[in-house]
Scaffold this active site. Sequence first.
Site, PDB file in Angstrom:
ATOM      1  N   GLU A  15      -5.336 -43.402  11.852  1.00  0.00           N
ATOM      2  CA  GLU A  15      -5.692 -42.116  12.467  1.00  0.00           C
ATOM      3  C   GLU A  15      -7.103 -42.171  13.048  1.00  0.00           C
ATOM      4  O   GLU A  15      -7.388 -41.537  14.065  1.00  0.00           O
ATOM      5  CB  GLU A  15      -5.577 -40.998  11.428  1.00  0.00           C
ATOM      6  CG  GLU A  15      -4.136 -40.770  10.979  1.00  0.00           C
ATOM      7  CD  GLU A  15      -3.999 -39.950   9.699  1.00  0.00           C
ATOM      8  OE1 GLU A  15      -2.931 -39.377   9.500  1.00  0.00           O
ATOM      9  OE2 GLU A  15      -4.944 -39.910   8.883  1.00  0.00           O
ATOM     10  N   ASP A 201       7.616 -37.170   9.165  1.00  0.00           N
ATOM     11  CA  ASP A 201       8.865 -37.302   8.393  1.00  0.00           C
ATOM     12  C   ASP A 201       9.271 -35.907   7.928  1.00  0.00           C
ATOM     13  O   ASP A 201       8.524 -34.955   8.106  1.00  0.00           O
ATOM     14  CB  ASP A 201       8.648 -38.223   7.177  1.00  0.00           C
ATOM     15  CG  ASP A 201       7.536 -37.727   6.282  1.00  0.00           C
ATOM     16  OD1 ASP A 201       6.406 -38.194   6.429  1.00  0.00           O
ATOM     17  OD2 ASP A 201       7.777 -36.818   5.462  1.00  0.00           O
TER      18      ASP A 201
HETATM   19  N1  ADE Z   1       2.140 -36.987   4.792  1.00  0.00           N
HETATM   20  C1  ADE Z   1       3.103 -37.357   5.658  1.00  0.00           C
HETATM   21  N2  ADE Z   1       4.326 -37.188   5.127  1.00  0.00           N
HETATM   22  C2  ADE Z   1       4.139 -36.699   3.880  1.00  0.00           C
HETATM   23  C3  ADE Z   1       5.017 -36.337   2.846  1.00  0.00           C
HETATM   24  N3  ADE Z   1       6.333 -36.453   2.985  1.00  0.00           N
HETATM   25  N4  ADE Z   1       4.479 -35.869   1.692  1.00  0.00           N
HETATM   26  C4  ADE Z   1       3.137 -35.760   1.553  1.00  0.00           C
HETATM   27  N5  ADE Z   1       2.264 -36.101   2.499  1.00  0.00           N
HETATM   28  C5  ADE Z   1       2.751 -36.565   3.670  1.00  0.00           C
END
Ligand code: ADE
Length: 244
Positions: A15, A201
């Site tokens: 990032e 996600d």
């Molecule tokens: N950052 C990106 N995806 C995540 C997730 N599923 N849980 C916690 N932090 C995250």
Amino acid sequence: MSPPLTGIIVAMQEELEVILQSLDKQRSVQRAGMEFHLGLYAERPVVAVICGVGKVNAALCTQLLISEFNIQRLINLGVAGGLGAEIKPGDIVIADSLVQHDMDLSPLGLAKGQLFRMDVFDFKTDPILRKHALQASAQITHHDHFVGRIVTGDQFIASPNQAHALHQDFSALACEMESASIAQVCYLNQIPFICIRSISDNANTGAHMDFEQFTPIAVANASTLLQNMIPLCDSVPTQASIKA
Ligand code: ADE
């Protein structure tokens, strides 16, 4: 008088890398194992740093940015897991409020997420920074944008049941591992703060694979957004003007 310094805080190396590509770097400073990169971004003074993953790292880094570097506003960028059916990988969520979902004093009669003897339940982001973030994100036309609550905890969420519970219990649009603790430190120091997350996600059983696949897209989106946003921020009130 020199223009106000903006802090930019991210959790991961990938990032920061895209941010450094557009940073006219002047120097870097080490504190508490973190490297703070000072320079000009879109001709405005910024200090950009990787805080690492999790709430303690994020809170420590935020207080250093405030106490040692005297930042006047803070932008947190990164990825997050999407919560709810509407939100897809690549989409952008701009936080209007933040809660620590793993704070649980319910045996003492407090709502889940409520901090002990804190006068607020959730930490609100700065309305002007939020407006600028929304304006800047409108220029990313190939993904949807949402404004709403983001929840934070020291857990990578990869379970449909847990994702559903976070969405229901907190009316949250996304989950991640830093921003509510950053928001708490900014609240206590009266520093205007915004959190902008790209969805990597859906916090479900495939989350770890989607995370690998979509993180580069999410990171690219966040960087485009920052480039569009920084020039808009000249009018954001500073800590000094809030206290006056
Ligand atoms: N950052 C990106 N995806 C995540 C997730 N599923 N849980 C916690 N932090 C995250």
